[in-house]
Write a protein that holds these residues in place. Structure first.
Motif, mmCIF file in Angstrom:
data_model
loop_
_atom_site.group_PDB
_atom_site.id
_atom_site.type_symbol
_atom_site.label_atom_id
_atom_site.label_comp_id
_atom_site.label_asym_id
_atom_site.label_seq_id
_atom_site.Cartn_x
_atom_site.Cartn_y
_atom_site.Cartn_z
ATOM 1 N N ILE A 55 33.822 -21.359 16.939
ATOM 2 C CA ILE A 55 32.577 -20.870 17.175
ATOM 3 C C ILE A 55 32.134 -20.147 15.765
ATOM 4 N N LEU A 56 30.917 -19.967 15.612
ATOM 5 C CA LEU A 56 30.290 -19.579 14.383
ATOM 6 C C LEU A 56 31.047 -17.905 14.206
ATOM 7 N N GLY A 57 31.210 -17.579 12.880
ATOM 8 C CA GLY A 57 32.039 -16.253 12.550
ATOM 9 C C GLY A 57 33.278 -16.082 13.142
ATOM 10 N N THR A 58 34.140 -17.192 13.274
ATOM 11 C CA THR A 58 35.492 -17.063 13.576
ATOM 12 C C THR A 58 36.228 -16.537 12.121
ATOM 13 N N SER A 59 37.037 -15.584 12.478
ATOM 14 C CA SER A 59 37.755 -15.010 11.281
ATOM 15 C C SER A 59 38.932 -16.031 10.712
ATOM 16 N N VAL A 60 39.049 -16.413 9.579
ATOM 17 C CA VAL A 60 39.894 -17.354 8.868
ATOM 18 C C VAL A 60 41.116 -16.511 8.228
ATOM 19 N N THR A 61 40.669 -15.653 7.077
ATOM 20 C CA THR A 61 41.402 -14.924 6.750
ATOM 21 C C THR A 61 40.923 -14.001 5.598
ATOM 22 N N ASN A 62 41.667 -13.075 5.127
ATOM 23 C CA ASN A 62 40.986 -12.202 4.138
ATOM 24 C C ASN A 62 42.048 -12.072 2.869
ATOM 25 N N VAL A 63 41.315 -11.837 1.726
ATOM 26 C CA VAL A 63 41.923 -11.907 0.380
ATOM 27 C C VAL A 63 41.694 -10.489 -0.251
ATOM 28 N N THR A 64 42.594 -10.392 -1.205
ATOM 29 C CA THR A 64 42.585 -8.783 -2.078
ATOM 30 C C THR A 64 42.832 -9.004 -3.484
ATOM 31 N N ALA A 65 41.930 -8.345 -4.246
ATOM 32 C CA ALA A 65 42.223 -8.475 -5.779
ATOM 33 C C ALA A 65 42.220 -7.008 -5.930
ATOM 34 N N THR A 66 43.026 -6.819 -7.271
ATOM 35 C CA THR A 66 43.337 -5.615 -7.628
ATOM 36 C C THR A 66 42.519 -5.483 -9.235
ATOM 37 N N ASP A 67 42.319 -4.202 -9.503
ATOM 38 C CA ASP A 67 41.686 -3.884 -10.842
ATOM 39 C C ASP A 67 42.339 -2.999 -11.547
ATOM 40 N N ALA A 68 42.956 -2.955 -12.717
ATOM 41 C CA ALA A 68 43.650 -2.101 -13.265
ATOM 42 C C ALA A 68 42.873 -0.794 -13.832
ATOM 43 N N ASP A 69 41.612 -0.872 -13.573
ATOM 44 C CA ASP A 69 40.788 0.196 -14.273
ATOM 45 C C ASP A 69 40.904 1.304 -13.103
ATOM 46 N N ASP A 70 40.281 2.618 -13.757
ATOM 47 C CA ASP A 70 40.635 4.036 -12.886
ATOM 48 C C ASP A 70 39.580 3.872 -11.596
ATOM 49 N N PRO A 71 40.243 3.862 -10.550
ATOM 50 C CA PRO A 71 39.239 3.864 -9.341
ATOM 51 C C PRO A 71 38.458 5.072 -9.088
ATOM 52 N N VAL A 72 39.129 6.068 -9.872
ATOM 53 C CA VAL A 72 38.313 7.624 -9.555
ATOM 54 C C VAL A 72 37.080 7.680 -10.684
ATOM 55 N N TYR A 73 37.002 7.097 -11.515
ATOM 56 C CA TYR A 73 36.145 7.559 -12.859
ATOM 57 C C TYR A 73 35.107 6.272 -12.562
ATOM 58 N N GLY A 74 34.081 6.454 -12.471
ATOM 59 C CA GLY A 74 32.857 5.363 -12.425
ATOM 60 C C GLY A 74 33.270 4.229 -11.450
ATOM 61 N N ASN A 75 32.554 3.004 -11.793
ATOM 62 C CA ASN A 75 32.728 1.874 -10.977
ATOM 63 C C ASN A 75 33.369 0.877 -11.480
ATOM 64 N N SER A 76 34.335 1.302 -12.542
ATOM 65 C CA SER A 76 35.198 0.136 -13.059
ATOM 66 C C SER A 76 36.008 -0.541 -12.085
ATOM 67 N N ALA A 77 36.470 -0.039 -11.236
ATOM 68 C CA ALA A 77 37.406 -0.580 -10.115
ATOM 69 C C ALA A 77 36.694 -0.706 -8.818
ATOM 70 N N LYS A 78 35.464 -0.698 -8.662
ATOM 71 C CA LYS A 78 34.936 -0.941 -7.589
ATOM 72 C C LYS A 78 34.239 -2.431 -7.401
ATOM 73 N N LEU A 79 35.034 -3.043 -6.345
ATOM 74 C CA LEU A 79 35.001 -4.540 -6.517
ATOM 75 C C LEU A 79 34.117 -5.095 -5.325
ATOM 76 N N VAL A 80 33.400 -6.307 -5.447
ATOM 77 C CA VAL A 80 32.426 -6.625 -4.767
ATOM 78 C C VAL A 80 32.963 -8.228 -4.420
ATOM 79 N N TYR A 81 32.972 -8.814 -3.402
ATOM 80 C CA TYR A 81 33.309 -10.044 -3.492
ATOM 81 C C TYR A 81 32.290 -11.102 -2.823
ATOM 82 N N SER A 82 32.314 -12.296 -3.445
ATOM 83 C CA SER A 82 31.549 -13.604 -2.890
ATOM 84 C C SER A 82 32.130 -14.886 -3.025
ATOM 85 N N ILE A 83 31.315 -15.887 -2.629
ATOM 86 C CA ILE A 83 31.829 -17.102 -2.536
ATOM 87 C C ILE A 83 31.116 -17.809 -3.363
#
Length: 711
Positions: free
Chosen positions: A181-209
Motif C-alpha cells: 500500500i501507499l506509504g509502506t516503509s522501505v528503509t532509512n539511511v543516515t549521513a554524517t557531517d564532521a562539522d560542529d553540530p552545536v555551532y550554527g547549522n553546519s551539521a544540520k542535515l536535510v534529506y531529499s530524493i
C-alpha cells in the motif's frame, strides 16, 4: 550564475564578519588575578620597609577573560591575530615581557613579547583539534623575574562549514513486497557531517530524493524512505534505483551535500494464478508399456517465483482416472502423467483426461481475484503392440493321487494371443523346474500328464513352470507357475513309533502298566490316524500279559500276575497287531521285547541283562562290546603266551621213567550211551586242566525249542 556568485561571496565574508565581532573582546580581556589589573595612575604608597609603593585601586570589570576564538581554515598573507594579553602592571615603558607556553606555543601560536599580541601562524582544522590550552606569564624584561603567577587560558577553534555530509554505509539495498500500500516503509539511511553540530547549522542535515520519483519518497529529517505509489507489480518491474541527497546548513543555499544510492527490490507475493501453456495436450503410448512409466508432461506457468509459483496437479475428470495418475515435479514445476494399470489396445484405444493445476500457497489478500488454478485437457492414444500370450489364470493348482496311472491327465493350462492377429500357441515345461521329468505336457492343448510314479511320502508338492510361446513370433513367451499336490492313498501299514523295550520287575504287581507304546503311519488320512491294537489269535489267552487301548491312540501293556522270575525266564516276546482306519485298512505285526529285572521295593530297576541297568555309569552297548572285546583279546594273548612257553619247555617224546597212568582219567559212572557222548566234551580228555572249568549240562528237552512259557 549571479546567484551562485552571491553564495560564494557570502561564504567568504561570513567568517570575516564573525572574526570582526569576536576580536575586540578577545583583545581587551585580561585574566582574573589580583595582581593583573589595569593601570589607573593611582598614587604610590610606602610599604613596611619604607619603600615607595604605588597604591593600586581595582576598577570594576564587566567580563572575565578565560578563552579566545580563532576561525578554522583561515588563511591569508599575514598571520591571523587571535587576541592580546595585557597586565595592569605594564606602564607602557616596555619593561614587561610576555611569555606563552602550552599546546602549540611557538609552533602554532606566536606571541609578541612586548605587546602581548597572539597570532596563529598555521592554518587550523577544528575537526583535527578543537581547542588548545596555553599558559601566559608576565616577567620583568631585564631580570626575567615573574611579575605575577602564570595564568592558563584556552583558544578554541571556531567551526566553519567545510565538511560535506557523507553516507558511510552506502550504497544501500532494501526490499519491499510488491503490491504494498501507499506509504509502506522501505528503509532509512543516515549521513554524517564532521562539522560542529552545536555551532550554527553546519551539521544540520536535510534529506531529499534526486532520482526515484514517483515511486518512493523520503522524510527530510529522519531519512525514512517509503513507497510513493501503491500496488507496484514485481512482474512489471522488479528493481528500482533511488538516489538520495543529504545537505547541511538545514538545506539552505550555500550548504554542502553528499549523495548515495539505494537499490530497492520488490519481493514476490502470490498474486498470479498458474496458467497452462496450452489447453489441449496429445500423448500416445504403447499398450505394453511398463506400469509407472511416464507418458507425458504438462506445465502450468506462473509469473510468481519461489514457493508462490509452486502448483499441485490432479486429474479431476475423464474416462482414464483409474488407469492414469499425475504427480508434481517440484524442480521443473510441471505435472508428470504415469500409467497405473495395464493398457489393452484391443479393449480401448484412447482416453481423455481433465487435469488441474492449483497454487499450493495462497495469499488471502489476493484470494478475491479469483481461483488460483487452471485446467487443461489431455488425450492419450493407445498404440497396438505385439503382446506375449496370456494364460487364463496367473497360477494353477492341480491335484493327483499318488497311485495315479502313468500317462493319466493331471490337469490343463490354456493361453491365448491377445493381439488382433492372433497367433497359435505351443506349450512346454521348463525342465529346470522338473529335473526328474515326472510330468509331460501336450504342446497343442496344454494337458499335463504323469510320466513317472508319484509317492506322497517322498514329496507332497511338485512346482513346475509352463511356457507358452507364439508360433509366429518365438520371442513372445509367457510363463505360469503350476503347483501339483500329491493326494494320499492308504499304501503304508502302521508300525511302532520307535524301537520299544519293556522292563518287568520280579516283584511287580498284577495290573501294573509295564510299557506304553504308540504307532505311526506314513500315510496322511484326511481325518487323522486311528489305530486298532490286538494280540495274535493264539496269544489272546496269554497268561502273562494283556493290552489296553488309551484315548490318545496309544497302547498300554499290563502284567496279569506277579511272581515273575528271571532265573526261570528272562525275556518275553509279545507280538502286537496294529491296524489303521484306511479303506481298505492295512495292518502289521510288531513285537515288544519284555525283560525281567530285579527291582527295589519302590520299583526302581537295579539289575537285569540290559546295558542301561547293569552298568550304573551309563555306558552304551557299543562301549561295552568294545571293552569286552579288548578283555577277550587280552585274555587270548595271555593264554597263547603261556601255552607257547609250556610247549617250548615240554619234550616231544615221553620219557620212560614218567608215570603214564597220571594222564588217565577214571570214569566209574554207568554209561548213558549217546547222552554221555553229547554231554561230555572229548577235548577234556586231551586237556587235563579243563576239568576245573564250568561245563553246562543241557537236557534234550531244553534244546528241543522254546516252551509255551517263553511268551
Amino acid at each position: 550564475m549571479p546567484e551562485r556568485l552571491a553564495e560564494m561571496l557570502l561564504d567568504l565574508w561570513t567568517p570575516l564578519i564573525i572574526l570582526w565581532i569576536t576580536l575586540p573582546p578577545c583583545i581587551y580581556m585580561a585574566p582574573m588575578n589580583q595582581s593583573q589589573v589595569l593601570m589607573s595612575g593611582s598614587p604610590l604608597e610606602l610599604n613596611s620597609l619604607g619603600e615607595e609603593q604605588r597604591i593600586l585601586n581595582r576598577s570594576k570589570r564587566g567580563w572575565v577573560w578565560n578563552q579566545m576564538f580563532v576561525l578554522e581554515e583561515f588563511s591569508g598573507p599575514e598571520p591571523i591575530l587571535v587576541g592580546r594579553l595585557h597586565t595592569d602592571l605594564d606602564p607602557g615603558s616596555k619593561k614587561i615581557k610576555y611569555i606563552l607556553s602550552g599546546d602549540g606555543a611557538g609552533t602554532i601560536f606566536q606571541i609578541n613579547d612586548v605587546t602581548g599580541d597572539i597570532h596563529a601562524i598555521k592554518r587550523l582544522d577544528r575537526e583535527e583539534k578543537a581547542e588548545y590550552t596555553l599558559t601566559a606569564q608576565a616577567v620583568d624584561w631585564e631580570t626575567s623575574k615573574p611579575l605575577e603567577p602564570p595564568s592558563e587560558f584556552i583558544i578554541k577553534v571556531q567551526d566553519i562549514n567545510d565538511n560535506a555530509p557523507e553516507f558511510l554505509n552506502g550504497p544501500y539495498h532494501a526490499t519491499v513486497p510488491e503490491m504494498s500500500i501507499l506509504g509502506t516503509s522501505v528503509t532509512n539511511v543516515t549521513a554524517t557531517d564532521a562539522d560542529d553540530p552545536v555551532y550554527g547549522n553546519s551539521a544540520k542535515l536535510v534529506y531529499s530524493i534526486l532520482e526515484g520519483q514517483p515511486y518512493f519518497s523520503i522524510e527530510p529529517e529522519t531519512a525514512i524512505i517509503k513507497t510513493a505509489l501503491p500496488n507496484m507489480d514485481r512482474e512489471a518491474k522488479e528493481e528500482y534505483l533511488v538516489v538520495i541527497q543529504a545537505k547541511d546548513m538545514g538545506g539552505h543555499s550555500g550548504g554542502l551535500s553528499g549523495t548515495t544510492t539505494l537499490t530497492v527490490t520488490l519481493t514476490d507475493v502470490n498474486d498470479n494464478p498458474p496458467k497452462f501453456a496450452q489447453s489441449l495436450y496429445h500423448f500416445s503410448v504403447p499398450e505394453d508399456v511398463v506400469l509407472g512409466t511416464a507418458i507425458g508432461r504438462v506445465k502450468a506457468n506462473d509469473q510468481d517465483i519461489g514457493e508462490n509459483a509452486q502448483s499441485s496437479y490432479d486429474i479431476i475428470d475423464g474416462d482414464g482416472t483409474a488407469l492414469f495418475e499425475i504427480t508434481s515435479d517440484a524442480q521443473a514445476q510441471d505435472g508428470i502423467i504415469r500409467l497405473r494399470k495395464p493398457l489393452d489396445f484391443e479393449t480401448k484405444k484412447s482416453y481423455t483426461l481433465k487435469v488441474e493445476a492449483a497454487n499450493i500457497h495462497i495469499d488471502p489478500r489476493f484470494s478475491g481475484r479469483g481461483p488460483f488454478k487452471d485446467t487443461a485437457t489431455v488425450k492419450i492414444v493407445v498404440e497396438d503392440a505385439d503382446e506375449p500370450p496370456v494364460f487364463s489364470s496367473p497360477t494353477y493348482l492341480l491335484e493327483v493321487h499318488e497311485n495315479a496311472a502313468l500317462n493319466s491327465v493331471i490337469g490343463q493350462v490354456t493361453a491365448r494371443d491377445p493381439d488382433i492377429t492372433s497367433s497359435p500357441i505351443r506349450f512346454s515345461i521348463d525342465r529346470h523346474t522338473d529335473l526328474e521329468r515326472q510330468f509331460n505336457i501336450n504342446a497343442d492343448d496344454g494337458k499335463i500328464t504323469l510320466a513317472t510314479p508319484l509317492d506322497r511320502e517322498l514329496s507332497v508338492w511338485h512346482n513346475i513352470t509352463i511356457i507358452a510361446t507364439e508360433i509366429r513370433n518365438h520371442s513372445q513367451i509367457s510363463r505360469v507357475p503350476v503347483a501339483i499336490k500329491v493326494l494320499d492313498v492308504n499304501d503304508n501299514a502302521p508300525e511302532f513309533a520307535s524301537e520299544y523295550e519293556a522292563f518287568l520287575c520280579e516283584n511287580g504287581k498284577p495290573g501294573q502298566v509295564i510299557q506304553t507304546v504308540s504307532a505311526m503311519d506314513k500315510d496322511d488320512p484326511k481325518n487323522g490316524h486311528y489305530f486298532l491294537y490286538s494280540l495274535l489269535p493264539e496269544m489272546v489267552n496269554n497268561p502273562n500279559f494283556t493290552i489296553k487301548k488309551n484315548e490318545d491312540n496309544s497302547l498300554s501293556i499290563l502284567a496279569k500276575h506277579n511272581g515273575f522270575n528271571r532265573q526261570k525266564q528272562e525275556v518275553y516276546l509279545l507280538p502286537i497287531i496294529i491296524s489303521d482306519s484306511g479303506n481298505p485298512p492295512l495292518s502289521s505285526t510288531s513285537t515288544l521285547t519284555i525283560r525281567v529285572c530285579g527291582c527295589s521295593n519302590d520299583g526302581v530297576v537295579q539289575s537285569c541283562n540290559v546295558e542301561a541297568y547293569v552298568l550304573p555309569i551309563g555306558l552304551s552297548m557299543g562301549a561295552l562290546i568294545a571293552i569286552l572285546a579288548c578283555i577277550i583279546l587280552l585274555f587270548v594273548i595271555v593264554v597263547l603266551f603261556v601255552t607257547l612257553r609250556r610247549h617250548k619247555n615240554e619234550p616231544l617224546i615221553i620219557k620212560d621213567d614218567e608215570d603214564v597212568r597220571e594222564n588217565i582219567i577214571r570214569y566209574d559212572d554207568e554209561g548213558g550211551g549217546e547222552e554221555d557222548t553229547e554231554a561230555f566234551d572229548i577235548a577234556t580228555l586231551q586237556n587235563p586242566d579243563g576239568i576245573n572249568g564250568f561245563l553246562p549240562h543241557y537236557r534234550r528237552g531244553l534244546l528241543g525249542g522254546i516252551s509255551q512259557d517263553a511268551v
